[in-house]
Motif scaffolding. Structure first.
Motif, PDB file in Angstrom:
ATOM      1  N   GLY A 191      22.571  27.337  30.637  1.00 28.70           N
ATOM      2  CA  GLY A 191      22.622  26.805  29.276  1.00 28.70           C
ATOM      3  C   GLY A 191      21.350  26.131  28.824  1.00 28.70           C
ATOM      4  O   GLY A 191      21.265  25.689  27.668  1.00 28.70           O
ATOM      5  N   ALA A 192      20.353  25.997  29.702  1.00 28.56           N
ATOM      6  CA  ALA A 192      19.065  25.448  29.281  1.00 28.56           C
ATOM      7  C   ALA A 192      18.341  26.467  28.401  1.00 28.56           C
ATOM      8  O   ALA A 192      18.621  27.666  28.450  1.00 28.56           O
ATOM      9  CB  ALA A 192      18.210  25.097  30.497  1.00 28.56           C
ATOM     10  N   GLY A 193      17.383  25.977  27.625  1.00 28.35           N
ATOM     11  CA  GLY A 193      16.603  26.858  26.776  1.00 28.35           C
ATOM     12  C   GLY A 193      15.202  27.102  27.293  1.00 28.35           C
ATOM     13  O   GLY A 193      14.432  27.856  26.680  1.00 28.35           O
ATOM     14  N   ALA A 194      14.856  26.468  28.424  1.00 29.41           N
ATOM     15  CA  ALA A 194      13.551  26.662  29.049  1.00 29.41           C
ATOM     16  C   ALA A 194      13.580  25.979  30.404  1.00 29.41           C
ATOM     17  O   ALA A 194      14.486  25.193  30.711  1.00 29.41           O
ATOM     18  CB  ALA A 194      12.423  26.070  28.188  1.00 29.41           C
ATOM     19  N   ALA A 195      12.582  26.273  31.210  1.00 27.93           N
ATOM     20  CA  ALA A 195      12.421  25.607  32.494  1.00 27.93           C
ATOM     21  C   ALA A 195      11.053  24.951  32.547  1.00 27.93           C
ATOM     22  O   ALA A 195      10.070  25.488  32.018  1.00 27.93           O
ATOM     23  CB  ALA A 195      12.573  26.591  33.654  1.00 27.93           C
ATOM     24  N   GLN A 196      11.011  23.795  33.171  1.00 22.03           N
ATOM     25  CA  GLN A 196       9.745  23.091  33.377  1.00 22.03           C
ATOM     26  C   GLN A 196       9.291  23.325  34.808  1.00 22.03           C
ATOM     27  O   GLN A 196      10.043  23.121  35.757  1.00 22.03           O
ATOM     28  CB  GLN A 196       9.912  21.596  33.107  1.00 22.03           C
ATOM     29  N   PHE A 197       8.040  23.738  34.946  1.00 25.41           N
ATOM     30  CA  PHE A 197       7.449  24.041  36.248  1.00 25.41           C
ATOM     31  C   PHE A 197       6.370  23.009  36.553  1.00 25.41           C
ATOM     32  O   PHE A 197       5.405  22.875  35.796  1.00 25.41           O
ATOM     33  CB  PHE A 197       6.822  25.435  36.240  1.00 25.41           C
ATOM     34  N   GLY A 198       6.533  22.288  37.644  1.00 24.43           N
ATOM     35  CA  GLY A 198       5.537  21.309  38.043  1.00 24.43           C
ATOM     36  C   GLY A 198       4.770  21.769  39.262  1.00 24.43           C
ATOM     37  O   GLY A 198       3.595  22.124  39.193  1.00 24.43           O
ATOM     38  N   THR A 199       5.435  21.796  40.408  1.00 24.05           N
ATOM     39  CA  THR A 199       4.772  22.120  41.675  1.00 24.05           C
ATOM     40  C   THR A 199       4.103  23.486  41.624  1.00 24.05           C
ATOM     41  O   THR A 199       3.018  23.674  42.173  1.00 24.05           O
ATOM     42  CB  THR A 199       5.789  22.055  42.816  1.00 24.05           C
ATOM     43  N   ARG A 200       4.726  24.458  40.964  1.00 26.03           N
ATOM     44  CA  ARG A 200       4.121  25.793  40.869  1.00 26.03           C
ATOM     45  C   ARG A 200       2.753  25.713  40.198  1.00 26.03           C
ATOM     46  O   ARG A 200       1.803  26.410  40.605  1.00 26.03           O
ATOM     47  CB  ARG A 200       5.057  26.718  40.104  1.00 26.03           C
ATOM     48  N   PHE A 201       2.610  24.858  39.184  1.00 24.14           N
ATOM     49  CA  PHE A 201       1.332  24.757  38.489  1.00 24.14           C
ATOM     50  C   PHE A 201       0.342  23.837  39.204  1.00 24.14           C
ATOM     51  O   PHE A 201      -0.840  23.812  38.830  1.00 24.14           O
ATOM     52  CB  PHE A 201       1.537  24.311  37.045  1.00 24.14           C
ATOM     53  N   LEU A 202       0.814  23.068  40.207  1.00 26.29           N
ATOM     54  CA  LEU A 202      -0.144  22.346  41.045  1.00 26.29           C
ATOM     55  C   LEU A 202      -1.064  23.325  41.769  1.00 26.29           C
ATOM     56  O   LEU A 202      -2.255  23.058  41.954  1.00 26.29           O
ATOM     57  CB  LEU A 202       0.587  21.487  42.080  1.00 26.29           C
ATOM     58  N   ALA A 203      -0.479  24.434  42.200  1.00 23.00           N
ATOM     59  CA  ALA A 203      -1.232  25.427  42.974  1.00 23.00           C
ATOM     60  C   ALA A 203      -1.847  26.461  42.034  1.00 23.00           C
ATOM     61  O   ALA A 203      -1.573  27.659  42.129  1.00 23.00           O
ATOM     62  CB  ALA A 203      -0.326  26.083  44.002  1.00 23.00           C
ATOM     63  N   THR A 204      -2.677  25.978  41.120  1.00 18.56           N
ATOM     64  CA  THR A 204      -3.412  26.860  40.218  1.00 18.56           C
ATOM     65  C   THR A 204      -4.879  26.473  40.206  1.00 18.56           C
ATOM     66  O   THR A 204      -5.250  25.353  40.574  1.00 18.56           O
ATOM     67  CB  THR A 204      -2.860  26.781  38.770  1.00 18.56           C
ATOM     68  N   TRP A 205      -5.691  27.411  39.756  1.00 15.05           N
ATOM     69  CA  TRP A 205      -7.125  27.133  39.681  1.00 15.05           C
ATOM     70  C   TRP A 205      -7.416  25.958  38.763  1.00 15.05           C
ATOM     71  O   TRP A 205      -8.336  25.169  39.011  1.00 15.05           O
ATOM     72  CB  TRP A 205      -7.862  28.369  39.158  1.00 15.05           C
ATOM     73  N   GLU A 206      -6.653  25.854  37.691  1.00  9.93           N
ATOM     74  CA  GLU A 206      -6.972  24.878  36.657  1.00  9.93           C
ATOM     75  C   GLU A 206      -6.459  23.474  36.955  1.00  9.93           C
ATOM     76  O   GLU A 206      -6.896  22.514  36.308  1.00  9.93           O
ATOM     77  CB  GLU A 206      -6.395  25.343  35.316  1.00  9.93           C
ATOM     78  N   ALA A 207      -5.530  23.330  37.861  1.00  2.00           N
ATOM     79  CA  ALA A 207      -5.009  21.996  38.187  1.00  2.00           C
ATOM     80  C   ALA A 207      -6.130  21.148  38.776  1.00  2.00           C
ATOM     81  O   ALA A 207      -6.768  21.532  39.750  1.00  2.00           O
ATOM     82  CB  ALA A 207      -3.857  22.103  39.183  1.00  2.00           C
ATOM     83  N   THR A 208      -6.358  19.980  38.188  1.00  4.88           N
ATOM     84  CA  THR A 208      -7.504  19.151  38.579  1.00  4.88           C
ATOM     85  C   THR A 208      -7.111  18.160  39.667  1.00  4.88           C
ATOM     86  O   THR A 208      -7.210  16.939  39.497  1.00  4.88           O
ATOM     87  CB  THR A 208      -8.086  18.438  37.347  1.00  4.88           C
ATOM     88  N   VAL A 209      -6.664  18.717  40.797  1.00  7.55           N
ATOM     89  CA  VAL A 209      -6.404  17.918  41.993  1.00  7.55           C
ATOM     90  C   VAL A 209      -7.266  18.465  43.118  1.00  7.55           C
ATOM     91  O   VAL A 209      -7.766  19.589  43.066  1.00  7.55           O
ATOM     92  CB  VAL A 209      -4.918  17.941  42.406  1.00  7.55           C
ATOM     93  N   HIS A 210      -7.428  17.659  44.160  1.00  7.74           N
ATOM     94  CA  HIS A 210      -8.280  18.015  45.291  1.00  7.74           C
ATOM     95  C   HIS A 210      -7.763  19.279  45.979  1.00  7.74           C
ATOM     96  O   HIS A 210      -6.562  19.532  46.040  1.00  7.74           O
ATOM     97  CB  HIS A 210      -8.297  16.842  46.279  1.00  7.74           C
ATOM     98  N   SER A 211      -8.684  20.065  46.513  1.00  2.11           N
ATOM     99  CA  SER A 211      -8.305  21.300  47.202  1.00  2.11           C
ATOM    100  C   SER A 211      -7.387  21.030  48.387  1.00  2.11           C
ATOM    101  O   SER A 211      -6.514  21.854  48.710  1.00  2.11           O
ATOM    102  CB  SER A 211      -9.551  22.063  47.669  1.00  2.11           C
ATOM    103  N   ASP A 212      -7.552  19.873  49.047  1.00  5.70           N
ATOM    104  CA  ASP A 212      -6.670  19.553  50.174  1.00  5.70           C
ATOM    105  C   ASP A 212      -5.242  19.281  49.703  1.00  5.70           C
ATOM    106  O   ASP A 212      -4.279  19.518  50.443  1.00  5.70           O
ATOM    107  CB  ASP A 212      -7.207  18.339  50.944  1.00  5.70           C
ATOM    108  N   TYR A 213      -5.103  18.765  48.498  1.00  4.06           N
ATOM    109  CA  TYR A 213      -3.774  18.557  47.927  1.00  4.06           C
ATOM    110  C   TYR A 213      -3.103  19.911  47.690  1.00  4.06           C
ATOM    111  O   TYR A 213      -1.935  20.117  48.047  1.00  4.06           O
ATOM    112  CB  TYR A 213      -3.917  17.789  46.610  1.00  4.06           C
ATOM    113  N   LYS A 214      -3.839  20.833  47.099  1.00  2.00           N
ATOM    114  CA  LYS A 214      -3.291  22.171  46.879  1.00  2.00           C
ATOM    115  C   LYS A 214      -2.938  22.843  48.198  1.00  2.00           C
ATOM    116  O   LYS A 214      -1.899  23.520  48.301  1.00  2.00           O
ATOM    117  CB  LYS A 214      -4.291  23.016  46.091  1.00  2.00           C
ATOM    118  N   ALA A 215      -3.784  22.657  49.216  1.00  2.00           N
ATOM    119  CA  ALA A 215      -3.500  23.247  50.525  1.00  2.00           C
ATOM    120  C   ALA A 215      -2.229  22.673  51.129  1.00  2.00           C
ATOM    121  O   ALA A 215      -1.454  23.388  51.781  1.00  2.00           O
ATOM    122  CB  ALA A 215      -4.685  23.015  51.463  1.00  2.00           C
ATOM    123  N   ALA A 216      -1.984  21.387  50.915  1.00  2.68           N
ATOM    124  CA  ALA A 216      -0.762  20.761  51.419  1.00  2.68           C
ATOM    125  C   ALA A 216       0.473  21.359  50.754  1.00  2.68           C
ATOM    126  O   ALA A 216       1.511  21.551  51.396  1.00  2.68           O
ATOM    127  CB  ALA A 216      -0.816  19.253  51.203  1.00  2.68           C
TER     128      ALA A 216
END
Length: 324
Positions: A191-216
């Protein structure tokens, strides 16, 4: 060009029911929000940890970078939130996603500014109150989510159904444990009209977090996150030396001030910006175990749509038998 029309996409003026969560440090910049909005979803700037001058710059960059809708996430408890609200009102973002506070504090002013207002809730009771206050839509966060899951730790599947049943007149965005198109299909079925994606977008080129964070995030399995900080503001994070110490303190019923001191020693900033993934708060959802590659954000959106369409083809059609 594919369009998936739902009450949420129509409300926000977007093509796809894919919302990128506002994640401190990961989307406290324009790169990730712009990539998602340009791909047909809703990119969201995370205002939570940002200084006013940095936030103003990022808002201007995002507004200049696309004519498509985008949003800003604001945790209302942050220091200087009144000044942030004033800045946002001056910039008039298309969408505001507010959390950790009541909507009456901001709703009328943003509505007058032409901003669509979404409010984050963690239960049917709060959803009803937000709906009665007049919010345009709700983001419903379940226990699987990274960062701050709901205090009662109700799963996304149950919570979304409860909220949709309680406030059927308000568009709902489901959040927590969703990493692919099958998860999107499941949330729309609830019944939702959309989904929010957080962790999936952490592992993207554009996410401005440290590479070790993405590796974790990539290394984590579905059982590798922990909820710690009970009584202090629970967070879900990938297990490391910090979470182990917190778990020991909680298991031995250490005094609250002892646990608070340990909890405050670590920060998301340490992990996200400085790569201190052993000692920092590596906030991520259980869906980290479903993420297997660091990709451009546009490709993530494209994959979600493809997986969604595939999921629909796997659903069996009901057979109708005539009575004899």
């Amino acid at each position: 060009m594919i369009t998936i029309s739902t009450p949420v996409t129509r409300l926000l003026g977007i093509r796809l029911p894919v919302i990128q969560a506002g994640m401190s440090w990961a989307s406290s910049s324009s790169a990730l929000p712009l990539a998602v909005s340009r791909s047909g979803g809703l990119g969201v700037v995370a205002a939570g940890p940002m200084r006013l001058d940095d936030l103003a710059r990022v808002l201007d960059e995002t507004a200049a970078g696309t004519d498509l809708p985008w949003g800003v996430n604001l945790p209302l408890y942050r220091t200087g939130s009144d000044e942030v609200i004033d800045l946002l009102l001056a910039r008039r973002p298309p969408v505001l996603i507010a959390s950790q506070g009541g909507p009456r504090r901001y709703l009328e002013r943003f509505r007058d500014a032409g901003t669509v207002c979404l409010h984050v809730v963690a239960g049917a009771e709060h959803a009803r109150k937000a709906a009665d206050a007049g919010v345009d839509g709700l983001v419903v966060v379940g226990a699987e989510a990274g960062g701050h899951p709901p205090p009662a730790m109700v799963t996304t599947q149950v919570l979304v159904r409860a909220v949709v049943s309680a406030v059927p007149e308000v568009p709902v965005i489901a959040s927590g444990g969703i990493a692919d198109g099958a998860g999107l299909a499941a949330m729309l079925a609830l019944g939702a009209g959309a989904a929010q994606f957080g962790t999936r977008f952490l592992a993207t080129w554009e996410a401005t977090v440290h590479s070790d964070y993405k590796a974790a995030v990539l290394a984590a399995g579905v059982e590798d996150t922990r909820t710690i900080g009970h009584g202090l503001g629970v967070v879900r994070a990938i297990g490391n030396e910090f979470t182990e110490r917190m778990e020991r303190l909680e298991e031995t019923a250490a005094a609250l001030d002892v646990r608070r001191k340990e909890f405050q020693r670590a920060s998301l900033k340490d992990a996200a910006l400085h790569g201190r993934v052993r000692e920092g708060k590596v906030e991520a959802g259980q869906s980290a175990g479903l993420v297997d590659a660091i990709l451009p954000a546009a490709e993530v959106v494209e994959r979600i749509v493809t997986e969604y369409r595939t999921a629909l083809t796997r659903l069996p059609s009901p057979a109708v038998h005539s009575e004899t």
